[in-house]
Design an enzyme around this catalytic site. Structure first.
Site, PDB file in Angstrom:
ATOM      1  N   GLU A 356       0.833  -1.197   0.000  1.00  0.00           N
ATOM      2  CA  GLU A 356       0.000   0.000   0.000  1.00  0.00           C
ATOM      3  C   GLU A 356       0.874   1.255   0.000  1.00  0.00           C
ATOM      4  O   GLU A 356       1.900   1.306   0.689  1.00  0.00           O
ATOM      5  CB  GLU A 356      -0.926   0.003   1.221  1.00  0.00           C
ATOM      6  CG  GLU A 356      -1.866  -1.204   1.253  1.00  0.00           C
ATOM      7  CD  GLU A 356      -2.826  -1.160   2.430  1.00  0.00           C
ATOM      8  OE1 GLU A 356      -2.606  -0.345   3.352  1.00  0.00           O
ATOM      9  OE2 GLU A 356      -3.794  -1.940   2.437  1.00  0.00           O
ATOM     10  N   GLU A 374       2.450   0.415   3.830  1.00  0.00           N
ATOM     11  CA  GLU A 374       2.646  -0.861   4.514  1.00  0.00           C
ATOM     12  C   GLU A 374       2.454  -1.998   3.508  1.00  0.00           C
ATOM     13  O   GLU A 374       1.951  -1.793   2.401  1.00  0.00           O
ATOM     14  CB  GLU A 374       1.684  -1.036   5.684  1.00  0.00           C
ATOM     15  CG  GLU A 374       0.222  -1.047   5.295  1.00  0.00           C
ATOM     16  CD  GLU A 374      -0.687  -1.209   6.505  1.00  0.00           C
ATOM     17  OE1 GLU A 374      -0.314  -1.940   7.442  1.00  0.00           O
ATOM     18  OE2 GLU A 374      -1.776  -0.600   6.513  1.00  0.00           O
ATOM     19  N   ASN A 376       0.549  -5.664   3.435  1.00  0.00           N
ATOM     20  CA  ASN A 376      -0.364  -6.589   4.106  1.00  0.00           C
ATOM     21  C   ASN A 376      -0.023  -8.009   3.659  1.00  0.00           C
ATOM     22  O   ASN A 376      -0.275  -8.369   2.501  1.00  0.00           O
ATOM     23  CB  ASN A 376      -1.817  -6.266   3.765  1.00  0.00           C
ATOM     24  CG  ASN A 376      -2.324  -5.085   4.563  1.00  0.00           C
ATOM     25  OD1 ASN A 376      -2.228  -5.064   5.784  1.00  0.00           O
ATOM     26  ND2 ASN A 376      -2.852  -4.088   3.877  1.00  0.00           N
ATOM     27  N   ARG A 378      -1.228 -10.893   3.432  1.00  0.00           N
ATOM     28  CA  ARG A 378      -2.434 -11.733   3.394  1.00  0.00           C
ATOM     29  C   ARG A 378      -3.253 -11.330   2.182  1.00  0.00           C
ATOM     30  O   ARG A 378      -2.924 -10.371   1.474  1.00  0.00           O
ATOM     31  CB  ARG A 378      -3.276 -11.533   4.664  1.00  0.00           C
ATOM     32  CG  ARG A 378      -3.665 -10.068   4.894  1.00  0.00           C
ATOM     33  CD  ARG A 378      -4.669  -9.904   6.009  1.00  0.00           C
ATOM     34  NE  ARG A 378      -4.884  -8.520   6.379  1.00  0.00           N
ATOM     35  CZ  ARG A 378      -5.674  -7.678   5.742  1.00  0.00           C
ATOM     36  NH1 ARG A 378      -6.310  -8.077   4.650  1.00  0.00           N
ATOM     37  NH2 ARG A 378      -5.820  -6.432   6.153  1.00  0.00           N
TER      38      ARG A 378
END
Length: 813
Positions: A356, A374, A376, A378
């Site tokens: 992101e 960041e 993620n 997943r």
């Protein structure tokens, strides 16, 4: 997903994977045959025949739908993998859609917060061992980002469908991932760890990347005093974000705009995610939220699949997503994707993940640029948005990666790169940036947009979705289901696409207008339609703060019904329900041998409906079968009501037919008119402070005797995995903690104001004219009258107190 009361034929909708198209792909008779054909490395071959779905809600539904679809296409047998679904008594009683899937095994865990079940690694591991599964799929949320889960599963030779523990720890931690991003040269915004990098930027195949503890500590702030020092050291300034690295979903994050609020907000973040490291980050005003979808196999091959724009957010939670992120130029998107791939390769990432960024469009004197936010580690909730423009199935790809398939052997990936389906060639060194399609996604939640998106629990009576080639949806609930207090507020996701953003947007608006959701809780469907007609949204001229500002401005969803129609129809529905109740009670008494006086069979009812501090004193009379006369302030209107077999009402008012439903609770009447839920309060005691949230009280924010104005926060509460500020909703007053009320002077003042209102309304006016007069009073005179009344009452209380204190003083003398 229930569509028109039946399971849809998903194979007719080419939106979630090329495997849905009718190609000439080989059919395999067994899992072993499939893996032997696609995985050359014997050590990496891993047949998955039993799978634990360690999540709930729409994540569980998505896993089951896509996995079964992949099995059906590849093996013509969607039972080749046996699914074991974790669940709780709350989920069972709420009749979750995922639990209605055929041929599954239920593994029950304790109810309550997710610490007892879906986020509890011990519980997941217990079920995985007990049911002898080959792999675990955790979806998103809950334990999906806890590196303990893949580590402990690996200790028992159970595959985790996701990244390895090492990559999850390195990139899942927001602090560590930002240090890694700085190390490999990805731009970052000013934060409490600015300038911190690791010594080596090289990694051998198979090695783990671990950020040293001393670097992590340098980037964190232990208390608010250290935080204030970090602001100066790193030139962060205000506004800034205070973030818990283990937070998410709006929890453990605060936007601080002034130094006076820093201490209290820092402590709130620390309380919400206890024990989590906290860091500070400059808030980039006017930024967009853009993310890159990553896919990585077990051979350290990583690709990016376009971009997504997720800038429409409230409370740092996404509401609308788009793909690709056309606000950014092609070369910037290419650079974002290349940085994301480099970052993933550096840590040895596997499976699906998302990087992101914050993106600032070009402005006068400044070029467009972006900052790492960041990674993620997943699958993201919004991943089908990317599927809509790429025609791949990401959960199915995750499953194949876990079985050992390299990316270049996965058919969806080969089609994405326009390669022969059953070929063996490596993927080209190409970054997929532009696409001929545009997709828009809208999350459907049980939240009230007219009340700052407050979440609610309740029942679902019907969901009817008009699916098509370019519009589809899935839901975690269906007819007869309910949303419980420990569930996520999102229960559905809608996706549309077109050859342009405008076409996708128009399809979404049409789809939202034509879908039906009947429930006891409000949704934001109508609000989304209004939002998509906003000029800023149409012109793609918004940012991550845009929706929160819109909410703060109290821009409510437009109601298609006039207040006169709402009152007339609602009163008729309530009256019809009362008549039915009276006669059923009378019949039950006769059946029990009890004799009741005939005057108990009344067909006349007098009651108040309270809406937005307006009190409508109504008299409802059944004048004939299926006919009611509604009387308000001397004006009359006749309404037809027919009660249907399913408990709904068909109401006719001024020759227009309305489909209605009714639910009565201890505190309110809830009337659904077409797709709109109208809530009327029963109790208009403005002196009582009531939390609108179902959940856990976290903290009282005021002391006895504090003066509260409308909008002041007096407590914080946790509801449906989110933390909310509880505000004074109706009127100002003095706070008392036992019971939690504003002092009686306010109730006296409101009575005085209501008397003024009655003198303001002309009794001989028509009903519509009286509504207009009431609205004019509240717009022009109400606040002034209330302030005068409260000040008069406060003077009287002060006089009484002075008299009392004088008496005490004289006695002491």
């Amino acid at each position: 997903m229930v569509v028109n009361g039946q399971k849809p034929d998903i194979r007719t909708i080419v939106v979630s994977g090329n495997s849905l198209t009718n190609d000439a792909a080989d059919q395999y008779e067994s899992m072993e045959q499939f893996i032997h054909s696609h995985v050359a490395d014997i050590e990496k071959r891993r047949p998955i025949k039993r799978l634990l779905v360690a999540t709930n809600g729409i994540a569980a539904m998505r896993c089951l739908m896509t996995a079964k679809k992949f099995l059906h296409h590849t093996f013509r047998n969607d039972n080749l993998i046996h699914f074991v679904c974790m669940t709780t008594e709350d989920e069972i009683q709420s009749m979750s859609e995922s639990l209605r899937m055929p041929n599954i095994t239920l593994a029950e865990s304790p109810s309550g917060t997710n610490k007892n079940n879906f986020a509890n690694v011990d519980e997941i591991l217990k079920h995985a061992i007990k049911y002898e599964v080959d792999a675990v799929w955790a979806g998103w949320g809950h334990a999906s980002e806890n590196p303990d889960l893949p580590r402990r599963l690996n200790d028992h030779n159970i595959a985790f469908i996701g990244p390895p523990a090492s990559a999850m720890f390195s990139l899942g931690d927001k602090i560590a991932s930002t240090i890694i991003a700085q190390t490999v040269g990805v731009p970052t915004v000013a934060w409490s760890g600015s300038g911190i990098t690791m010594e080596s930027i090289e990694r051998s195949r198979g090695d783990f990347v671990v950020v040293p503890e001393d670097l992590l500590e340098q980037a964190c702030v232990a208390n608010y005093k250290e935080g204030l020092e970090a602001l100066k050291t790193h030139n962060i300034g205000f506004p800034l974000m205070i973030k818990a690295s283990e937070g998410g979903g709006g929890k453990g994050i605060r936007k601080c705009t002034k130094v006076e609020d820093f201490k209290s907000m820092f402590e709130e973040v620390a309380q919400e995610v206890q024990g989590s490291p906290i860091f500070l980050m400059k808030c980039v005003d006017g930024a967009r939220h853009i993310e890159v979808q990553l896919l990585a196999d077990r051979y350290e091959n990583v690709i990016s699949v376009y971009t997504r724009d997720c800038s429409i957010q409230r409370r740092c939670q996404k509401i609308i997503e788009e793909a690709p992120a056309i606000i950014a130029s092609s070369h910037i998107r290419k650079s974002m994707q290349e940085d994301a791939v480099r970052l993933a390769k550096y840590v040895g990432y596997e499976s699906a993940g998302t990087v992101e960024y914050l993106y600032l469009p070009a402005s006068e004197g400044q070029e467009e640029h972006y900052y790492f936010l960041e990674l993620n580690p997943r699958l993201q909730v919004e991943h089908p948005t990317t599927e809509m423009v790429s025609n791949i199935s990401i959960p199915a790809i995750q499953l194949q990666i876990a079985m050992g398939l390299p990316l270049h052997k996965i058919k969806d990936i080969r089609k994405l790169y326009d390669l022969p389906i059953d070929g063996d060639s490596e993927l080209p060194d190409e970054v997929l940036v532009d696409t001929k399609l545009h997709a828009i996604a809208a999350r459907i939640t049980c939240e009230n947009p007219d009340d700052s998106f407050r979440p609610s629990t309740g029942k679902v009576y019907e969901i009817n979705f008009p699916s098509s080639q370019d519009a589809w949806a899935y839901f975690s609930v269906g007819r007869g289901s309910s949303v419980h207090q420990f569930a996520d507020s999102q229960f559905g996701h809608i996706f549309t696409r077109g050859t342009s953003r405008t076409e996708a947007m128009n399809t979404m608006c049409s789809t939202l207008k034509h879908m039906t959701i009947r429930s006891s809780f409000p949704t934001q469907v109508n609000y989304l339609v209004d939002l998509m007609h906003d000029a800023d949204f149409i012109n793609n001229a918004f940012n991550t703060q845009w929706l929160d500002k819109r909410i703060a401005m109290k821009i409510k969803q437009k109601c298609s019904l006039s207040m006169s129609v709402i009152i007339a129809v609602s009163a008729a529905v309530i009256g019809s329900s009362r008549v039915t109740g009276v006669f059923e009670s009378f019949e039950e008494s006769i059946d029990r041998g009890q004799v009741r006086p005939p005057n108990d069979l009344t067909e006349t009812f007098i009651f108040d409906l309270v809406k937005d501090l307006n009190i409508y004193s109504l008299k409802v009379v059944r004048s004939a079968e299926n006919t009611f006369v509604i009387i308000l302030n001397g004006s009359k209107v006749t309404v037809g009501v027919k009660e249907l077999q399913n408990g709904e009402f068909m109401v006719t008012h001024c020759e227009i037919v309305y489909r209605c439903a009714f639910e009565e609770t201890k505190e309110a009447y809830k009337v659904t008119v077409n797709n709109e839920i109208i809530t009327f309060e029963k109790d208009n005691d403005v002196s009582v402070l009531k939390s609108p949230y179902t959940g856990k009280l976290l903290q009282w924010k005021k002391e006895d005797g504090d003066w509260l104005n409308v909008g002041d926060v007096y407590a914080t509460a946790e509801s449906m995995k989110m933390v909310f500020q509880v505000e004074v909703a109706k009127a100002p007053g003095s706070y008392s903690s036992a019971p939690h009320t504003v002092k009686p002077c306010l109730a006296t003042a409101m009575t005085w104001v209501e008397t003024n209102l009655r003198s303001y309304v002309q009794p001989n006016s028509s009903m519509d004219e009286q509504y207009t007069q009431i609205e004019q009073y509240y717009e022009t005179q109400f606040v002034d009258d209330l302030v005068i009344a409260i000040n008069e009452d406060r003077k009287r209380y002060e006089q009484q107190l002075n008299t009392f204190m004088n008496k005490i003083s004289s006695k002491r003398r």
